[in-house]
Design a protein around this motif. Structure first.
Motif, PDB file in Angstrom:
ATOM      1  N   VAL A   1      -5.100  11.136 -19.092  1.00 21.48           N
ATOM      2  CA  VAL A   1      -4.530  10.142 -20.002  1.00 21.48           C
ATOM      3  C   VAL A   1      -3.376  10.734 -20.804  1.00 21.48           C
ATOM      4  CG1 VAL A   1      -6.113  10.637 -21.910  1.00 21.48           C
ATOM      5  CG2 VAL A   1      -5.110   8.347 -21.692  1.00 21.48           C
ATOM      6  N   GLU A   2      -3.381  12.049 -21.016  1.00 21.58           N
ATOM      7  CA  GLU A   2      -2.314  12.689 -21.793  1.00 21.58           C
ATOM      8  C   GLU A   2      -0.956  12.553 -21.118  1.00 21.58           C
ATOM      9  OE1 GLU A   2      -2.857  13.604 -24.815  1.00 21.58           O
ATOM     10  OE2 GLU A   2      -4.981  13.147 -24.545  1.00 21.58           O
ATOM     11  N   ASP A   3      -0.952  12.382 -19.807  1.00 24.39           N
ATOM     12  CA  ASP A   3       0.312  12.169 -19.101  1.00 24.39           C
ATOM     13  C   ASP A   3       0.958  10.843 -19.493  1.00 24.39           C
ATOM     14  OD1 ASP A   3       0.436  14.532 -17.427  1.00 24.39           O
ATOM     15  OD2 ASP A   3      -1.250  13.685 -16.321  1.00 24.39           O
ATOM     16  N   TYR A   4       0.147   9.922 -20.004  1.00 22.87           N
ATOM     17  CA  TYR A   4       0.630   8.588 -20.383  1.00 22.87           C
ATOM     18  C   TYR A   4       0.720   8.407 -21.897  1.00 22.87           C
ATOM     19  CZ  TYR A   4       0.183   7.226 -15.533  1.00 22.87           C
ATOM     20  OH  TYR A   4       0.345   7.148 -14.176  1.00 22.87           O
ATOM     21  N   VAL A   5       0.628   9.510 -22.629  1.00 21.13           N
ATOM     22  CA  VAL A   5       0.701   9.462 -24.096  1.00 21.13           C
ATOM     23  C   VAL A   5       1.821  10.374 -24.562  1.00 21.13           C
ATOM     24  CG1 VAL A   5      -0.513   9.953 -26.258  1.00 21.13           C
ATOM     25  CG2 VAL A   5      -1.756   8.932 -24.340  1.00 21.13           C
ATOM     26  N   PHE A   6       2.626   9.891 -25.521  1.00 20.49           N
ATOM     27  CA  PHE A   6       3.714  10.690 -26.095  1.00 20.49           C
ATOM     28  C   PHE A   6       3.648  10.586 -27.608  1.00 20.49           C
ATOM     29  CE2 PHE A   6       8.233  10.966 -27.533  1.00 20.49           C
ATOM     30  CZ  PHE A   6       8.451  12.291 -27.195  1.00 20.49           C
ATOM     31  N   ALA A   7       3.468  11.720 -28.290  1.00 23.27           N
ATOM     32  CA  ALA A   7       3.320  11.729 -29.739  1.00 23.27           C
ATOM     33  C   ALA A   7       4.582  12.165 -30.464  1.00 23.27           C
ATOM     34  CB  ALA A   7       2.156  12.658 -30.133  1.00 23.27           C
ATOM     35  N   GLY A   8       5.673  12.331 -29.734  1.00 26.93           N
ATOM     36  CA  GLY A   8       6.886  12.899 -30.307  1.00 26.93           C
ATOM     37  C   GLY A   8       7.623  12.029 -31.298  1.00 26.93           C
TER      38      GLY A   8
ATOM     39  N   GLY B   1      11.857  10.840 -25.529  1.00 26.61           N
ATOM     40  CA  GLY B   1      10.609  10.629 -24.800  1.00 26.61           C
ATOM     41  C   GLY B   1      10.979  10.218 -23.389  1.00 26.61           C
ATOM     42  N   PHE B   2      11.707  11.106 -22.700  1.00 28.54           N
ATOM     43  CA  PHE B   2      12.127  10.855 -21.325  1.00 28.54           C
ATOM     44  C   PHE B   2      11.052  11.401 -20.384  1.00 28.54           C
ATOM     45  CE2 PHE B   2      16.790  11.327 -22.917  1.00 28.54           C
ATOM     46  CZ  PHE B   2      16.666  10.131 -23.613  1.00 28.54           C
ATOM     47  N   VAL B   3      11.276  11.293 -19.099  1.00 28.29           N
ATOM     48  CA  VAL B   3      10.248  11.711 -18.155  1.00 28.29           C
ATOM     49  C   VAL B   3       9.912  13.193 -18.295  1.00 28.29           C
ATOM     50  CG1 VAL B   3      11.896  12.199 -16.275  1.00 28.29           C
ATOM     51  CG2 VAL B   3       9.536  11.544 -15.736  1.00 28.29           C
ATOM     52  N   GLY B   4      10.877  14.001 -18.721  1.00 29.42           N
ATOM     53  CA  GLY B   4      10.610  15.423 -18.897  1.00 29.42           C
ATOM     54  C   GLY B   4       9.621  15.723 -20.003  1.00 29.42           C
ATOM     55  N   GLN B   5       9.548  14.839 -20.994  1.00 29.54           N
ATOM     56  CA  GLN B   5       8.595  15.002 -22.091  1.00 29.54           C
ATOM     57  C   GLN B   5       7.390  14.067 -21.946  1.00 29.54           C
ATOM     58  OE1 GLN B   5      11.949  13.947 -22.870  1.00 29.54           O
ATOM     59  NE2 GLN B   5      12.598  16.087 -22.762  1.00 29.54           N
TER      60      GLN B   5
ATOM     61  N   ALA C   1       0.819  -1.209   0.000  1.00 29.11           N
ATOM     62  CA  ALA C   1       0.000   0.000   0.000  1.00 29.11           C
ATOM     63  C   ALA C   1       0.853   1.258   0.000  1.00 29.11           C
ATOM     64  CB  ALA C   1      -0.927  -0.016   1.220  1.00 29.11           C
ATOM     65  N   SER C   2       2.106   1.163   0.490  1.00 28.78           N
ATOM     66  CA  SER C   2       2.962   2.338   0.558  1.00 28.78           C
ATOM     67  C   SER C   2       3.523   2.733  -0.806  1.00 28.78           C
ATOM     68  CB  SER C   2       4.107   2.094   1.535  1.00 28.78           C
ATOM     69  OG  SER C   2       4.987   1.106   1.027  1.00 28.78           O
ATOM     70  N   ILE C   3       3.403   1.854  -1.816  1.00 30.44           N
ATOM     71  CA  ILE C   3       3.892   2.140  -3.154  1.00 30.44           C
ATOM     72  C   ILE C   3       2.748   2.688  -4.000  1.00 30.44           C
ATOM     73  CG2 ILE C   3       4.955   1.164  -5.226  1.00 30.44           C
ATOM     74  CD1 ILE C   3       6.072  -1.054  -3.439  1.00 30.44           C
ATOM     75  N   PRO C   4       2.805   3.950  -4.416  1.00 34.67           N
ATOM     76  CA  PRO C   4       1.686   4.511  -5.178  1.00 34.67           C
ATOM     77  C   PRO C   4       1.503   3.809  -6.514  1.00 34.67           C
ATOM     78  CG  PRO C   4       3.572   6.002  -5.187  1.00 34.67           C
ATOM     79  CD  PRO C   4       3.891   4.900  -4.224  1.00 34.67           C
ATOM     80  N   GLU C   5       0.253   3.567  -6.859  1.00 32.04           N
ATOM     81  CA  GLU C   5      -0.065   2.922  -8.136  1.00 32.04           C
ATOM     82  C   GLU C   5       0.241   3.857  -9.298  1.00 32.04           C
ATOM     83  OE1 GLU C   5      -4.277   2.349  -9.686  1.00 32.04           O
ATOM     84  OE2 GLU C   5      -3.789   0.347  -8.921  1.00 32.04           O
ATOM     85  N   ILE C   6      -0.031   5.145  -9.075  1.00 28.93           N
ATOM     86  CA  ILE C   6       0.217   6.161 -10.099  1.00 28.93           C
ATOM     87  C   ILE C   6       1.093   7.247  -9.494  1.00 28.93           C
ATOM     88  CG2 ILE C   6      -0.848   8.044 -11.395  1.00 28.93           C
ATOM     89  CD1 ILE C   6      -3.198   6.249 -11.965  1.00 28.93           C
ATOM     90  N   CYS C   7       2.180   7.580 -10.177  1.00 30.13           N
ATOM     91  CA  CYS C   7       3.053   8.665  -9.714  1.00 30.13           C
ATOM     92  C   CYS C   7       3.558   9.432 -10.931  1.00 30.13           C
ATOM     93  CB  CYS C   7       4.205   8.134  -8.882  1.00 30.13           C
ATOM     94  SG  CYS C   7       5.220   9.445  -8.141  1.00 30.13           S
ATOM     95  N   VAL C   8       2.654  10.105 -11.597  1.00 30.26           N
ATOM     96  CA  VAL C   8       3.023  10.942 -12.739  1.00 30.26           C
ATOM     97  C   VAL C   8       3.942  12.060 -12.259  1.00 30.26           C
ATOM     98  CG1 VAL C   8       2.128  12.591 -14.440  1.00 30.26           C
ATOM     99  CG2 VAL C   8       0.956  10.410 -14.061  1.00 30.26           C
ATOM    100  N   ALA C   9       4.962  12.355 -13.026  1.00 32.68           N
ATOM    101  CA  ALA C   9       5.947  13.355 -12.611  1.00 32.68           C
ATOM    102  C   ALA C   9       5.333  14.740 -12.472  1.00 32.68           C
ATOM    103  CB  ALA C   9       7.085  13.405 -13.626  1.00 32.68           C
ATOM    104  N   ASN C  10       5.604  15.360 -11.350  1.00 37.96           N
ATOM    105  CA  ASN C  10       5.286  16.771 -11.163  1.00 37.96           C
ATOM    106  C   ASN C  10       6.496  17.553 -11.643  1.00 37.96           C
ATOM    107  OD1 ASN C  10       4.618  19.336 -10.354  1.00 37.96           O
ATOM    108  ND2 ASN C  10       4.818  18.918  -8.160  1.00 37.96           N
ATOM    109  N   LEU C  11       6.470  17.956 -12.910  1.00 38.08           N
ATOM    110  CA  LEU C  11       7.643  18.580 -13.517  1.00 38.08           C
ATOM    111  C   LEU C  11       7.966  19.950 -12.920  1.00 38.08           C
ATOM    112  CD1 LEU C  11       7.035  17.611 -17.264  1.00 38.08           C
ATOM    113  CD2 LEU C  11       8.425  16.434 -15.548  1.00 38.08           C
TER     114      LEU C  11
END
Length: 208
Positions: A46-53, A71-75, A17-27
């Motif tokens: 959903v856009e946080d999990y999509v990369f069109a680059g 397509g690193f975490v920054g993008q 439970a201590s491991i978050p299921e979702i941890c999208v980067a707060n840039l």
């Protein structure tokens, strides 16, 4: 016996439970060795999990005739904490990604178009070299010097995947000749003569 099993169950449950299921980067937050802090889950889309680059070719009108579209975490904020990332590699005719390392990740390259000669050098100075064609893949172990060059007659395209959301990059030529490290020191460290060092510094923008 049952109390012990119950305690083990609680321990596993609490750990999970201590491991978050979702941890999208707060840039906008700090980046730590473990990654970015987590974005407020109520603001995750959903856009946080999509990369069109990867759809757009990179600009290869440069000294190496190559481009890397990361397509690193920054993008691609959804990669935060997942231990992976990717990029598009474009190599014009005669293009090259010079010897470089990724301190934070291993890499897998998949050729989508053209022919790419790629290789890496082990810490024992063993060379692993291969001419790759469409559909071929090659792995590059973390931290080892490696390169890719267009060995065909047309534009080459590849997708590369990394075992980290932020693999890091150091290009050997730029590290030596694109800064103000004194030429005399480079000459002693590399066995190159003064004319060669000054020429390379002039090409890559170094001083000293």
């Amino acid at each position: 016996m049952l109390p012990i099993l119950f305690l083990l169950f609680l321990l596993i449950s609490c750990t999970h439970a201590s491991i978050p299921e979702i941890c999208v980067a707060n840039l906008k937050g700090p980046q730590t060795p473990a990654g970015y802090t987590c974005k407020d889950t109520t603001k995750v889309t959903v856009e946080d999990y999509v990369f069109a680059g990867l759809a757009k070719a990179g600009n290869t009108t440069n000294i190496i005739k190559a481009a890397v579209t990361p397509g690193f975490v920054g993008q691609f904020p959804g990669l935060n904490g997942l231990g992976l990332s990717l990029a598009r590699l474009d190599l014009a005719h005669g293009g090259v990604i010079p010897f470089h390392t990724h301190p934070g990740a291993s890499e897998v390259l998949i050729v989508l178009r053209g022919a790419i000669t790629a290789g890496f050098v082990s810490s024992a100075n063993t060379v692993y070299l291969k001419r790759l064609r469409k559909g071929d893949a090659m792995a590059f172990p973390q931290g080892l010097l490696h390169f890719q060059l267009n060995s065909g007659k047309s534009h080459a395209i590849a997708v590369v995947s990394f075992s980290s959301p932020d693999p890091g990059l150091q290009i050997t030529d730029f590290a030596l000749f694109a800064n103000n490290l004194p030429s005399a020191l480079i000459e002693e460290a590399t066995f190159l003569d003064d004319a060669q060092v000054k020429k390379l510094k002039g090409v890559l923008g170094g001083t000293g």
